[in-house]
Design an enzyme around this catalytic site. Structure first.
Site, PDB file in Angstrom:
ATOM      1  N   THR A  13       0.829  -1.209   0.000  1.00  0.00           N
ATOM      2  CA  THR A  13       0.000   0.000   0.000  1.00  0.00           C
ATOM      3  C   THR A  13       0.866   1.263   0.000  1.00  0.00           C
ATOM      4  O   THR A  13       0.737   2.119  -0.876  1.00  0.00           O
ATOM      5  CB  THR A  13      -0.908  -0.003   1.248  1.00  0.00           C
ATOM      6  OG1 THR A  13      -1.650  -1.220   1.247  1.00  0.00           O
ATOM      7  CG2 THR A  13      -1.840   1.180   1.262  1.00  0.00           C
ATOM      8  N   VAL A  14       1.754   1.381   0.969  1.00  0.00           N
ATOM      9  CA  VAL A  14       2.553   2.617   1.076  1.00  0.00           C
ATOM     10  C   VAL A  14       3.649   2.630   0.012  1.00  0.00           C
ATOM     11  O   VAL A  14       3.910   3.671  -0.604  1.00  0.00           O
ATOM     12  CB  VAL A  14       3.160   2.755   2.497  1.00  0.00           C
ATOM     13  CG1 VAL A  14       3.972   4.037   2.594  1.00  0.00           C
ATOM     14  CG2 VAL A  14       2.071   2.739   3.555  1.00  0.00           C
ATOM     15  N   ARG A  45       7.781  -9.817  -1.447  1.00  0.00           N
ATOM     16  CA  ARG A  45       7.617 -11.236  -1.100  1.00  0.00           C
ATOM     17  C   ARG A  45       7.347 -12.043  -2.368  1.00  0.00           C
ATOM     18  O   ARG A  45       7.886 -13.103  -2.570  1.00  0.00           O
ATOM     19  CB  ARG A  45       6.430 -11.323  -0.121  1.00  0.00           C
ATOM     20  CG  ARG A  45       6.169 -12.640   0.497  1.00  0.00           C
ATOM     21  CD  ARG A  45       5.159 -12.488   1.616  1.00  0.00           C
ATOM     22  NE  ARG A  45       4.191 -11.418   1.356  1.00  0.00           N
ATOM     23  CZ  ARG A  45       3.402 -10.885   2.268  1.00  0.00           C
ATOM     24  NH1 ARG A  45       3.446 -11.301   3.502  1.00  0.00           N
ATOM     25  NH2 ARG A  45       2.534  -9.943   1.954  1.00  0.00           N
ATOM     26  N   LYS A 103       6.236   1.510  12.756  1.00  0.00           N
ATOM     27  CA  LYS A 103       6.166   1.790  14.210  1.00  0.00           C
ATOM     28  C   LYS A 103       6.267   0.522  15.041  1.00  0.00           C
ATOM     29  O   LYS A 103       6.751   0.548  16.176  1.00  0.00           O
ATOM     30  CB  LYS A 103       4.893   2.562  14.566  1.00  0.00           C
ATOM     31  CG  LYS A 103       3.597   1.949  14.085  1.00  0.00           C
ATOM     32  CD  LYS A 103       3.200   2.498  12.736  1.00  0.00           C
ATOM     33  CE  LYS A 103       2.072   1.735  12.114  1.00  0.00           C
ATOM     34  NZ  LYS A 103       1.442   2.430  11.022  1.00  0.00           N
ATOM     35  N   GLU A 127       9.594   9.746  10.044  1.00  0.00           N
ATOM     36  CA  GLU A 127       8.435  10.639  10.165  1.00  0.00           C
ATOM     37  C   GLU A 127       7.124   9.900   9.886  1.00  0.00           C
ATOM     38  O   GLU A 127       6.109  10.117  10.548  1.00  0.00           O
ATOM     39  CB  GLU A 127       8.606  11.808   9.176  1.00  0.00           C
ATOM     40  CG  GLU A 127       7.574  12.885   9.286  1.00  0.00           C
ATOM     41  CD  GLU A 127       7.621  13.614  10.617  1.00  0.00           C
ATOM     42  OE1 GLU A 127       8.542  14.407  10.824  1.00  0.00           O
ATOM     43  OE2 GLU A 127       6.726  13.378  11.462  1.00  0.00           O
ATOM     44  N   ILE A 134       1.450  14.127   9.053  1.00  0.00           N
ATOM     45  CA  ILE A 134       1.703  15.227  10.013  1.00  0.00           C
ATOM     46  C   ILE A 134       3.180  15.210  10.434  1.00  0.00           C
ATOM     47  O   ILE A 134       3.661  14.186  10.921  1.00  0.00           O
ATOM     48  CB  ILE A 134       0.826  15.070  11.277  1.00  0.00           C
ATOM     49  CG1 ILE A 134      -0.645  14.929  10.911  1.00  0.00           C
ATOM     50  CG2 ILE A 134       1.049  16.221  12.237  1.00  0.00           C
ATOM     51  CD1 ILE A 134      -1.542  14.591  12.104  1.00  0.00           C
ATOM     52  N   GLY A 185      -6.837   1.680   1.953  1.00  0.00           N
ATOM     53  CA  GLY A 185      -5.411   1.523   2.277  1.00  0.00           C
ATOM     54  C   GLY A 185      -5.034   2.146   3.606  1.00  0.00           C
ATOM     55  O   GLY A 185      -3.880   2.545   3.808  1.00  0.00           O
ATOM     56  N   LYS A 203       2.689   3.936  18.356  1.00  0.00           N
ATOM     57  CA  LYS A 203       2.951   5.340  18.010  1.00  0.00           C
ATOM     58  C   LYS A 203       3.133   6.177  19.273  1.00  0.00           C
ATOM     59  O   LYS A 203       3.993   7.063  19.328  1.00  0.00           O
ATOM     60  CB  LYS A 203       1.802   5.890  17.178  1.00  0.00           C
ATOM     61  CG  LYS A 203       1.738   5.266  15.780  1.00  0.00           C
ATOM     62  CD  LYS A 203       0.422   5.594  15.122  1.00  0.00           C
ATOM     63  CE  LYS A 203       0.360   5.081  13.700  1.00  0.00           C
ATOM     64  NZ  LYS A 203      -1.000   5.044  13.168  1.00  0.00           N
ATOM     65  N   GLY A 296      -3.029   6.205   4.868  1.00  0.00           N
ATOM     66  CA  GLY A 296      -3.338   6.192   3.440  1.00  0.00           C
ATOM     67  C   GLY A 296      -2.062   6.272   2.623  1.00  0.00           C
ATOM     68  O   GLY A 296      -1.056   6.821   3.086  1.00  0.00           O
TER      69      GLY A 296
HETATM   70  P1  NAP Z   1       1.462  -3.892   2.915  1.00  0.00           P
HETATM   71  O1  NAP Z   1       0.475  -3.309   1.973  1.00  0.00           O
HETATM   72  O2  NAP Z   1       1.142  -5.162   3.630  1.00  0.00           O
HETATM   73  O3  NAP Z   1       2.831  -4.097   2.065  1.00  0.00           O
HETATM   74  C1  NAP Z   1       3.892  -4.835   2.571  1.00  0.00           C
HETATM   75  C2  NAP Z   1       4.924  -5.038   1.466  1.00  0.00           C
HETATM   76  O4  NAP Z   1       6.017  -5.749   2.014  1.00  0.00           O
HETATM   77  C3  NAP Z   1       4.412  -5.866   0.280  1.00  0.00           C
HETATM   78  O5  NAP Z   1       4.904  -5.351  -0.927  1.00  0.00           O
HETATM   79  C4  NAP Z   1       5.004  -7.256   0.534  1.00  0.00           C
HETATM   80  O6  NAP Z   1       5.297  -7.971  -0.650  1.00  0.00           O
HETATM   81  C5  NAP Z   1       6.308  -6.907   1.208  1.00  0.00           C
HETATM   82  N1  NAP Z   1       6.752  -7.982   2.084  1.00  0.00           N
HETATM   83  C6  NAP Z   1       6.068  -8.598   3.079  1.00  0.00           C
HETATM   84  N2  NAP Z   1       6.832  -9.536   3.660  1.00  0.00           N
HETATM   85  C7  NAP Z   1       8.023  -9.516   3.013  1.00  0.00           C
HETATM   86  C8  NAP Z   1       9.217 -10.247   3.133  1.00  0.00           C
HETATM   87  N3  NAP Z   1       9.359 -11.224   4.045  1.00  0.00           N
HETATM   88  N4  NAP Z   1      10.243  -9.964   2.294  1.00  0.00           N
HETATM   89  C9  NAP Z   1      10.125  -8.986   1.348  1.00  0.00           C
HETATM   90  N5  NAP Z   1       9.008  -8.251   1.190  1.00  0.00           N
HETATM   91  C10 NAP Z   1       7.966  -8.502   2.013  1.00  0.00           C
HETATM   92  O7  NAP Z   1       1.853  -2.835   4.052  1.00  0.00           O
HETATM   93  P2  NAP Z   1       1.658  -1.235   4.036  1.00  0.00           P
HETATM   94  O8  NAP Z   1       0.269  -0.873   4.413  1.00  0.00           O
HETATM   95  O9  NAP Z   1       2.231  -0.687   2.786  1.00  0.00           O
HETATM   96  O10 NAP Z   1       2.544  -0.840   5.291  1.00  0.00           O
HETATM   97  C11 NAP Z   1       3.946  -0.818   5.219  1.00  0.00           C
HETATM   98  C12 NAP Z   1       4.487  -0.150   6.475  1.00  0.00           C
HETATM   99  O11 NAP Z   1       4.024   1.187   6.547  1.00  0.00           O
HETATM  100  C13 NAP Z   1       4.035  -0.803   7.790  1.00  0.00           C
HETATM  101  O12 NAP Z   1       5.087  -0.703   8.720  1.00  0.00           O
HETATM  102  C14 NAP Z   1       2.866   0.068   8.233  1.00  0.00           C
HETATM  103  O13 NAP Z   1       2.662   0.032   9.624  1.00  0.00           O
HETATM  104  C15 NAP Z   1       3.385   1.415   7.805  1.00  0.00           C
HETATM  105  N6  NAP Z   1       2.387   2.457   7.614  1.00  0.00           N
HETATM  106  C16 NAP Z   1       1.264   2.223   6.887  1.00  0.00           C
HETATM  107  C17 NAP Z   1       0.381   3.255   6.663  1.00  0.00           C
HETATM  108  C18 NAP Z   1      -0.873   3.074   5.867  1.00  0.00           C
HETATM  109  O14 NAP Z   1      -1.645   4.053   5.772  1.00  0.00           O
HETATM  110  N7  NAP Z   1      -1.128   1.901   5.274  1.00  0.00           N
HETATM  111  C19 NAP Z   1       0.631   4.535   7.211  1.00  0.00           C
HETATM  112  C20 NAP Z   1       1.792   4.742   7.965  1.00  0.00           C
HETATM  113  C21 NAP Z   1       2.664   3.704   8.162  1.00  0.00           C
HETATM  114  P3  NAP Z   1       4.141  -8.486  -1.670  1.00  0.00           P
HETATM  115  O15 NAP Z   1       3.598  -7.230  -2.294  1.00  0.00           O
HETATM  116  O16 NAP Z   1       4.876  -9.349  -2.633  1.00  0.00           O
HETATM  117  O17 NAP Z   1       3.140  -9.205  -0.805  1.00  0.00           O
HETATM  118  N1  HSE Z   2      -3.077   1.605  10.151  1.00  0.00           N
HETATM  119  C1  HSE Z   2      -2.528   2.862  10.527  1.00  0.00           C
HETATM  120  C2  HSE Z   2      -3.642   3.796  10.897  1.00  0.00           C
HETATM  121  C3  HSE Z   2      -1.734   3.420   9.375  1.00  0.00           C
HETATM  122  O1  HSE Z   2      -4.794   3.503  10.567  1.00  0.00           O
HETATM  123  O2  HSE Z   2      -3.379   4.818  11.526  1.00  0.00           O
HETATM  124  C4  HSE Z   2      -1.043   4.726   9.711  1.00  0.00           C
HETATM  125  O3  HSE Z   2      -0.008   4.513  10.631  1.00  0.00           O
END
Ligand code: NAP
Ligand code: HSE
Length: 416
Positions: A13-14, A45, A103, A127, A134, A185, A203, A296
């Site tokens: 997603t990110v 992955r 986090k 950040e 933010i 997302g 957080k 998001g």
């Molecule tokens: P996600 O959609 O689950 O994406 C995870 C990615 O990591 C995927 O591309 C996955 O590969 C890859 N992956 C998983 N296991 C792996 C491994 N063992 N080796 C190599 N690659 C691997 O997660 P996300 O929502 O983008 O979140 C990523 C990070 O950002 C997390 O720490 C989350 O807490 C943080 N975050 C998210 C948001 C939000 O709004 N979503 C906001 C702030 C922070 P595949 O694509 O091949 O499955």
């Molecule tokens: N899942 C987290 C949230 C993503 O909803 O705040 C942002 O860190």
């Protein structure tokens, strides 16, 4: 123009948001920073999944990733502790600055990661790990560094805030609202981390260590999620002139994550959808509020990309490490509360409850009762004036011994 090669760990997603934003903001960033950031390698992955990235850059082999030419900054967007921790440490040891939004990783392993970064003379930007778009990490480590921070109170999980907003404003069920949050997302890969308060706790631990320079003990954080709330509680909040939000708070001594009733005039009450907001109180600055999108793909990618530029422009520690002192023992919290007591629907039940509360010196300010769909059962909803939590617990223990309750009471603090 200085080329800047990005090694991207994780493109979900990110990560996909970052890929989109890199394309969209390239000219702008080149003009503003003199840097030309480009993807150099992407580790995922499943390398066969379709994604909007040049296939030649994508690998599922960590050795191929770390052996790639042209990696300047490594960006970790995998999430969770392992293998993210191992990859981050490997990148630092190889002399790459790292940017992460993770986090879960930082709330447990920040010390190890920042020590290794320091040893290697490189930076860690994080950040995006707290409150999405933010710039609260920069504010606490930079603009507010001269302030003694006395408290932080905020909405730090976008998913919970989105779910509560949709339940309140559109009458959606928690399940339907969560599905919409997932589609946008906003959720973690495992959304129970959002709903049960773990993400907010992680957080809060990061924010508290930045604000107070201490290492709070995760076991001492009181963590509640939003699943215990019923539509009945949401209606009661509205009836009592409040709204419901999932709130994280720290005052140096006490860290809590919980659902709370906020009077409509409260500065956090109007924070809707996936927005986050944090009230910070500093001795020089007084009270400040930081707000914006907390989750998001694009809002988060914006924070990641700003860190990429920052660590590339200014390699070296970006983090004020905690001084290692444990915070003092928590003082007891005193606040007005909302109580929902599931009761047997018989005359005199509310009187029995009122007597116990009165005997504990707890003053009732509002009462409302309703029948449930089950015959012979109802809910009594009570607002009580400011009370110590220990006094309230003792009163509730005594009420539990009466032949009155049909289930566990819901107890929610009301924030002033
Ligand atoms: P996600 O959609 O689950 O994406 C995870 C990615 O990591 C995927 O591309 C996955 O590969 C890859 N992956 C998983 N296991 C792996 C491994 N063992 N080796 C190599 N690659 C691997 O997660 P996300 O929502 O983008 O979140 C990523 C990070 O950002 C997390 O720490 C989350 O807490 C943080 N975050 C998210 C948001 C939000 O709004 N979503 C906001 C702030 C922070 P595949 O694509 O091949 O499955
Ligand atoms: N899942 C987290 C949230 C993503 O909803 O705040 C942002 O860190």
């Amino acid at each position: 123009m200085k080329p800047l090669g990005i090694g991207l760990l994780g493109c979900g997603t990110v990560g996909s948001g970052l890929v989109e934003l890199l394309e969209r903001s390239r000219d702008h960033l080149e003009r503003r920073t003199g840097l030309s950031p480009r993807l150099a390698r992407v580790l995922v992955r499943d390398a066969h999944k379709p994604r909007a990235v040049d296939r030649a850059l994508v690998t599922d082999d960590p050795e191929a990733f770390f052996g790639s030419e042209g990696l300047d900054v490594v960006v970790e967007l995998i999430g969770g502790v392992e293998p993210a921790r191992t990859y981050v440490l490997r990148a630092l040891d190889a002399g790459h600055s790292v940017v992460t939004a993770n986090k879960a990783l930082l709330s447990v392993h920040a010390d190890e990661i920042f020590r290794r970064a320091h040893r290697a003379g490189v930076s860690v930007g994080f950040e995006a790990s707290v409150c999405g778009a933010i710039p609260i990490v920069r504010a606490l480590c930079g603009g507010l560094i001269a302030n003694r921070i006395s408290s932080l109170v905020g909405i730090v999980n976008g998913t919970c805030n989105f779910v509560l907003t949709r339940m309140i404003e559109d009458g959606l069920t928690l399940t339907a609202a969560l599905e919409e949050a997932r589609r946008r997302g906003l959720t973690e890969a495992d959304p129970s981390l959002d709903l049960d308060g773990t993400d907010a706790m992680q957080k809060l631990l990061i924010l508290a260590s930045l604000a107070f320079g201490v290492h709070p003990d995760p076991a001492r954080v009181r963590v509640r999620g939003i699943r215990e709330l019923e539509p009945e509680d949401i209606r009661a909040a509205l009836e009592f002139g409040c709204t419901v939000r999932h709130v994280a708070s720290a005052d140096g001594a006490e860290l809590r994550v919980e659902p709370a009733f906020l009077p409509r005039a409260h500065p956090l009450a109007g924070v809707r959808d996936e927005n986050n907001a944090i009230l910070v109180h500093g001795d020089a600055a007084g009270q400040m509020i930081f707000s914006g999108k907390g989750a998001g793909p694009l809002p988060t990618a914006g924070a990641v990309l700003s860190d990429i530029v920052e660590v590339a422009a200014r390699p070296g520690p970006m983090f004020v490490p905690a001084n290692g002192q444990a915070p003092p023992a928590p003082a007891e919290s005193r606040a007005p509360h909302y109580l929902r007591l599931p009761i047997v629907d018989r005359p005199g039940m509310i009187g029995l409850i009122g007597t116990v509360l009165g005997n504990h010196g707890i003053s009732i300010t509002r009462v409302s009762a309703s029948l449930t769909t089950e015959p012979g059962r109802g809910n009594v909803k009570i607002l009580v004036d400011a009370v110590d939590e220990s006094t309230l617990s003792r009163a509730l223990e005594q009420i539990a011994r009466l032949p009155v309750l049909t289930g566990k009471p819901v107890v929610v603090r009301i924030l002033a």
